[in-house]
Enzyme design. Structure first.
Site, PDB file in Angstrom:
ATOM      1  N   CYS A   1      -0.308 -11.905  19.433  1.00 17.39           N
ATOM      2  CA  CYS A   1      -1.153 -12.906  20.085  1.00 17.39           C
ATOM      3  C   CYS A   1      -0.526 -13.298  21.431  1.00 17.39           C
ATOM      4  CB  CYS A   1      -1.277 -14.143  19.183  1.00 17.39           C
ATOM      5  SG  CYS A   1      -2.155 -15.520  19.927  1.00 17.39           S
TER       6      CYS A   1
ATOM      7  N   THR B   1     -24.758   4.405   1.486  1.00 15.67           N
ATOM      8  CA  THR B   1     -23.648   3.735   0.812  1.00 15.67           C
ATOM      9  C   THR B   1     -23.474   4.307  -0.589  1.00 15.67           C
ATOM     10  OG1 THR B   1     -22.713   1.609   0.096  1.00 15.67           O
ATOM     11  CG2 THR B   1     -25.106   1.820  -0.014  1.00 15.67           C
ATOM     12  N   SER B   2     -22.199   4.405  -1.005  1.00 14.40           N
ATOM     13  CA  SER B   2     -21.906   4.917  -2.353  1.00 14.40           C
ATOM     14  C   SER B   2     -22.135   3.837  -3.397  1.00 14.40           C
ATOM     15  CB  SER B   2     -20.452   5.393  -2.409  1.00 14.40           C
ATOM     16  OG  SER B   2     -19.582   4.304  -2.067  1.00 14.40           O
TER      17      SER B   2
ATOM     18  N   GLN C   1     -22.150  -2.884   5.837  1.00 18.33           N
ATOM     19  CA  GLN C   1     -20.775  -2.879   5.336  1.00 18.33           C
ATOM     20  C   GLN C   1     -19.852  -2.272   6.390  1.00 18.33           C
ATOM     21  OE1 GLN C   1     -20.581  -1.522   0.944  1.00 18.33           O
ATOM     22  NE2 GLN C   1     -22.499  -0.657   1.726  1.00 18.33           N
TER      23      GLN C   1
ATOM     24  N   ALA D   1     -29.601  10.266   6.847  1.00 19.73           N
ATOM     25  CA  ALA D   1     -30.312   9.101   7.402  1.00 19.73           C
ATOM     26  C   ALA D   1     -30.943   9.399   8.759  1.00 19.73           C
ATOM     27  CB  ALA D   1     -29.326   7.942   7.529  1.00 19.73           C
TER      28      ALA D   1
ATOM     29  N   VAL E   1     -17.869  -1.428   9.866  1.00 22.58           N
ATOM     30  CA  VAL E   1     -17.101  -2.223  10.849  1.00 22.58           C
ATOM     31  C   VAL E   1     -17.103  -1.547  12.217  1.00 22.58           C
ATOM     32  CG1 VAL E   1     -15.603  -3.168   9.034  1.00 22.58           C
ATOM     33  CG2 VAL E   1     -14.914  -1.065  10.208  1.00 22.58           C
TER      34      VAL E   1
ATOM     35  N   CYS F   1      -5.771 -13.724  15.237  1.00 25.19           N
ATOM     36  CA  CYS F   1      -4.366 -14.158  15.203  1.00 25.19           C
ATOM     37  C   CYS F   1      -4.018 -14.617  13.789  1.00 25.19           C
ATOM     38  CB  CYS F   1      -4.143 -15.306  16.205  1.00 25.19           C
ATOM     39  SG  CYS F   1      -2.471 -15.979  16.118  1.00 25.19           S
TER      40      CYS F   1
ATOM     41  N   CYS G   1       0.519 -17.215  21.118  1.00 24.75           N
ATOM     42  CA  CYS G   1       1.623 -17.758  20.292  1.00 24.75           C
ATOM     43  C   CYS G   1       2.615 -16.688  19.850  1.00 24.75           C
ATOM     44  CB  CYS G   1       1.054 -18.470  19.057  1.00 24.75           C
ATOM     45  SG  CYS G   1       0.386 -17.341  17.819  1.00 24.75           S
TER      46      CYS G   1
ATOM     47  N   HIS H   1     -18.245  -6.921   6.295  1.00 27.72           N
ATOM     48  CA  HIS H   1     -16.826  -6.584   6.247  1.00 27.72           C
ATOM     49  C   HIS H   1     -16.138  -6.699   7.607  1.00 27.72           C
ATOM     50  CE1 HIS H   1     -17.940  -3.944   2.532  1.00 27.72           C
ATOM     51  NE2 HIS H   1     -17.841  -5.226   2.230  1.00 27.72           N
TER      52      HIS H   1
HETATM   53  C1  BV8 Z   1     -14.027  -9.402  -2.934  1.00 28.39           C
HETATM   54  C2  BV8 Z   1     -13.461  -3.068   5.680  1.00 28.39           C
HETATM   55  C3  BV8 Z   1     -13.614 -11.457  -4.029  1.00 28.39           C
HETATM   56  C4  BV8 Z   1     -12.098  -2.523   5.932  1.00 28.39           C
HETATM   57  C5  BV8 Z   1     -14.065  -2.516   3.398  1.00 28.39           C
HETATM   58  C6  BV8 Z   1      -9.917  -4.699  -8.434  1.00 28.39           C
HETATM   59  C7  BV8 Z   1      -8.955  -5.281  -7.638  1.00 28.39           C
HETATM   60  C8  BV8 Z   1      -9.266  -5.984  -6.470  1.00 28.39           C
HETATM   61  C9  BV8 Z   1     -10.584  -6.087  -6.095  1.00 28.39           C
HETATM   62  C10 BV8 Z   1     -11.519  -5.480  -6.901  1.00 28.39           C
HETATM   63  C11 BV8 Z   1     -11.234  -4.807  -8.059  1.00 28.39           C
HETATM   64  N1  BV8 Z   1     -12.388  -4.357  -8.609  1.00 28.39           N
HETATM   65  C12 BV8 Z   1     -13.415  -4.726  -7.816  1.00 28.39           C
HETATM   66  C13 BV8 Z   1     -12.896  -5.405  -6.796  1.00 28.39           C
HETATM   67  C14 BV8 Z   1     -13.610  -5.943  -5.735  1.00 28.39           C
HETATM   68  C15 BV8 Z   1     -13.455  -4.994  -4.537  1.00 28.39           C
HETATM   69  C16 BV8 Z   1     -14.203  -3.713  -4.815  1.00 28.39           C
HETATM   70  O1  BV8 Z   1     -15.402  -3.690  -4.765  1.00 28.39           O
HETATM   71  N2  BV8 Z   1     -13.490  -2.616  -5.116  1.00 28.39           N
HETATM   72  C17 BV8 Z   1     -14.193  -1.379  -5.454  1.00 28.39           C
HETATM   73  C18 BV8 Z   1     -13.542  -0.224  -4.715  1.00 28.39           C
HETATM   74  C19 BV8 Z   1     -14.184  -1.220  -6.963  1.00 28.39           C
HETATM   75  N3  BV8 Z   1     -14.076  -5.712  -3.470  1.00 28.39           N
HETATM   76  C20 BV8 Z   1     -13.353  -6.519  -2.703  1.00 28.39           C
HETATM   77  O2  BV8 Z   1     -12.137  -6.649  -2.783  1.00 28.39           O
HETATM   78  C21 BV8 Z   1     -14.159  -7.345  -1.723  1.00 28.39           C
HETATM   79  N4  BV8 Z   1     -13.787  -8.721  -1.821  1.00 28.39           N
HETATM   80  O3  BV8 Z   1     -14.503  -8.935  -3.937  1.00 28.39           O
HETATM   81  O4  BV8 Z   1     -13.643 -10.730  -2.833  1.00 28.39           O
HETATM   82  C22 BV8 Z   1     -12.219 -11.269  -4.558  1.00 28.39           C
HETATM   83  C23 BV8 Z   1     -11.205 -11.963  -3.940  1.00 28.39           C
HETATM   84  C24 BV8 Z   1      -9.922 -11.834  -4.465  1.00 28.39           C
HETATM   85  C25 BV8 Z   1      -9.664 -10.966  -5.548  1.00 28.39           C
HETATM   86  C26 BV8 Z   1     -10.709 -10.234  -6.124  1.00 28.39           C
HETATM   87  C27 BV8 Z   1     -11.997 -10.374  -5.621  1.00 28.39           C
HETATM   88  C28 BV8 Z   1     -13.903  -6.854  -0.304  1.00 28.39           C
HETATM   89  C29 BV8 Z   1     -14.462  -5.474  -0.141  1.00 28.39           C
HETATM   90  C30 BV8 Z   1     -14.435  -5.086   1.336  1.00 28.39           C
HETATM   91  C31 BV8 Z   1     -13.420  -3.980   1.547  1.00 28.39           C
HETATM   92  N5  BV8 Z   1     -13.466  -3.571   2.964  1.00 28.39           N
HETATM   93  N6  BV8 Z   1     -14.116  -2.221   4.685  1.00 28.39           N
HETATM   94  C32 BV8 Z   1     -12.180  -1.239   6.714  1.00 28.39           C
HETATM   95  O5  BV8 Z   1     -13.267  -0.644   6.853  1.00 28.39           O
HETATM   96  O6  BV8 Z   1     -11.110  -0.840   7.200  1.00 28.39           O
HETATM   97  S1  BV8 Z   1     -14.845  -1.551   2.266  1.00 28.39           S
HETATM   98  C33 BV8 Z   1     -15.223  -0.024   2.893  1.00 28.39           C
HETATM   99  O7  BV8 Z   1     -16.005   0.571   1.858  1.00 28.39           O
HETATM  100  C34 BV8 Z   1     -16.115   0.020   4.110  1.00 28.39           C
HETATM  101  O8  BV8 Z   1     -16.565  -1.221   4.588  1.00 28.39           O
HETATM  102  C35 BV8 Z   1     -17.309   0.818   3.589  1.00 28.39           C
HETATM  103  O9  BV8 Z   1     -18.479   0.550   4.242  1.00 28.39           O
HETATM  104  C36 BV8 Z   1     -17.327   0.297   2.212  1.00 28.39           C
HETATM  105  C37 BV8 Z   1     -18.251   0.879   1.212  1.00 28.39           C
HETATM  106  O10 BV8 Z   1     -18.206   2.234   1.340  1.00 28.39           O
HETATM  107  P1  BV8 Z   1     -19.556   2.923   1.825  1.00 28.39           P
HETATM  108  O11 BV8 Z   1     -20.039   2.245   3.063  1.00 28.39           O
HETATM  109  O12 BV8 Z   1     -20.499   2.980   0.689  1.00 28.39           O
HETATM  110  O13 BV8 Z   1     -19.027   4.321   2.248  1.00 28.39           O
HETATM  111  P2  BV8 Z   1     -18.668   5.539   1.283  1.00 28.39           P
HETATM  112  O14 BV8 Z   1     -17.884   6.520   2.070  1.00 28.39           O
HETATM  113  O15 BV8 Z   1     -18.126   5.021  -0.011  1.00 28.39           O
HETATM  114  O16 BV8 Z   1     -20.100   6.184   0.953  1.00 28.39           O
HETATM  115  C38 BV8 Z   1     -20.822   6.845   1.990  1.00 28.39           C
HETATM  116  C39 BV8 Z   1     -22.150   7.226   1.397  1.00 28.39           C
HETATM  117  O17 BV8 Z   1     -22.944   7.794   2.438  1.00 28.39           O
HETATM  118  C40 BV8 Z   1     -22.034   8.292   0.308  1.00 28.39           C
HETATM  119  O18 BV8 Z   1     -22.835   7.896  -0.784  1.00 28.39           O
HETATM  120  C41 BV8 Z   1     -22.617   9.555   0.965  1.00 28.39           C
HETATM  121  O19 BV8 Z   1     -23.338  10.341   0.033  1.00 28.39           O
HETATM  122  C42 BV8 Z   1     -23.561   8.956   1.968  1.00 28.39           C
HETATM  123  N7  BV8 Z   1     -23.811   9.795   3.143  1.00 28.39           N
HETATM  124  C43 BV8 Z   1     -22.991  10.715   3.716  1.00 28.39           C
HETATM  125  N8  BV8 Z   1     -23.617  11.244   4.799  1.00 28.39           N
HETATM  126  C44 BV8 Z   1     -24.816  10.626   4.913  1.00 28.39           C
HETATM  127  C45 BV8 Z   1     -24.950   9.704   3.863  1.00 28.39           C
HETATM  128  N9  BV8 Z   1     -26.033   8.928   3.700  1.00 28.39           N
HETATM  129  C46 BV8 Z   1     -27.033   9.073   4.597  1.00 28.39           C
HETATM  130  N10 BV8 Z   1     -26.995   9.939   5.634  1.00 28.39           N
HETATM  131  C47 BV8 Z   1     -25.904  10.721   5.817  1.00 28.39           C
HETATM  132  N11 BV8 Z   1     -25.868  11.597   6.848  1.00 28.39           N
END
Ligand code: BV8
Length: 249
Positions: free
Chosen positions: A140, A181-182, A93, A224, A95, A119, A143, A111
């Protein structure tokens, strides 16, 4: 310890936590990226349409921070797994591009990638590692239209070919490691359940419990960078001792 004797297809799904020990802030943890900003403010097409400069200031800051980060032992372990296991698939997940930097060549980036720009008019992609960017928002060269980060924002669909490959790998694997991942962002968070429904064993590597934790077969409640090298070393020892006992395989 899981019986890993006939491990043929290992899939690893990573999130921001795998890069935490490299110094990349997570999204929802302590000091996480989202803590200071609401996702809706910055990582959505609407936010970019309203204020492309603000969104690019956030990405430029992240690129500058990530550009200073190196892969950690967890990333290097996954590169070793890819080199040694024919049936290995890495889905991320993230980037930040740290899996490529660690040596993984086949990475399903659900992602997108913060080092790629697209562009907004022509759809052409380019890798650009300049930090800081000389002009915000960047345009760009061909363009003059706005460039955007080539990442998937909330409300945007994931690249269909990448998601299709990730779903196929999840459905065919013997074991899925879910690392850092959360498990709240969809559709990525559904991949472990697809694996489980198809008979795979789930291993979660996360110091904290997540909504997935009740469904996993083994939880490694460790960072990890400690858990992955240990798990991989013990699996290889198990496999080598099995080979010694039964050289005909
Ligand atoms: C989609 C790129 C179909 C950008 C990211 C309501 C309205 C609109 C949409 C939604 C909605 N409800 C649900 C949705 C769908 C939405 C979604 O899931 N929302 C969630 C928040 C409820 N998803 C989407 O919109 C996706 N598209 O569904 O398309 C669609 C189309 C149109 C309309 C509707 C649906 C697109 C989702 C992609 C978003 N882009 N990133 C950028 O990075 O700038 S998401 C972003 O969160 C990152 O990519 C990140 O990776 C990702 C997930 O987070 P995690 O990786 O899990 O990171 P997090 O910090 O949360 O957790 C870290 C974990 O690590 C913790 O558990 C921690 O304990 C642990 N940790 C900490 N230290 C360590 C460790 N583990 C191991 N070792 C350690 N040392």
């Amino acid at each position: 310890m899981l019986d890993l004797g006939q491990l043929q297809h290992l899939v690893v799904l990573t999130g921001a936590g795998i890069s935490a020990e490299s110094g990349v802030p997570t999204f929802r943890g302590h000091g996480g990226l989202w803590r200071h900003y609401r996702p809706q403010e910055l990582a959505t097409p609407g936010a970019f349409g309203r204020d492309p400069k603000l969104v690019w200031e956030w990405y430029d800051w992240r690129r500058g921070l990530i550009g200073e980060c190196q892969p950690n032992p967890a990333h290097h372990t996954l590169a070793d797994m890819e080199a040694r296991l024919p049936g290995f698939t890495l889905i991320t997940q993230n980037v930040d591009g740290l899996h490529h930097l660690a040596g993984n060549r086949r990475v399903l980036e659900l992602h997108g990638n913060i080092w790629r720009m697209r562009c907004t008019r022509e759809g052409t992609q380019q890798v650009d590692r300049t930090v800081p960017l000389p002009q915000l928002p960047p345009r760009c060269a061909n363009c003059g239209a706005l460039l955007r980060p080539d990442v998937v924002w909330f409300g945007e669909t994931l690249p269909a070919d990448v998601l299709e490959a990730a779903l196929a790998a999840a459905a065919a694997c013997d074991i899925m490691l879910v690392v850092g991942t959360s498990a709240v962002v969809q559709p990525a968070a559904s991949l472990p359940l697809v694996a489980k429904q198809n008979g795979a064993l789930l291993v979660e590597v996360n110091p904290q419990p997540t909504p997935l934790s009740d469904y996993v077969d083994l939880s490694l409640r460790q960072p990890a960078a400690q858990a992955l090298p240990e798990w991989w070393a013990s699996w290889q020892e198990q496999r080598d001792s099995r080979a010694d006992r039964d050289p005909d395989g």
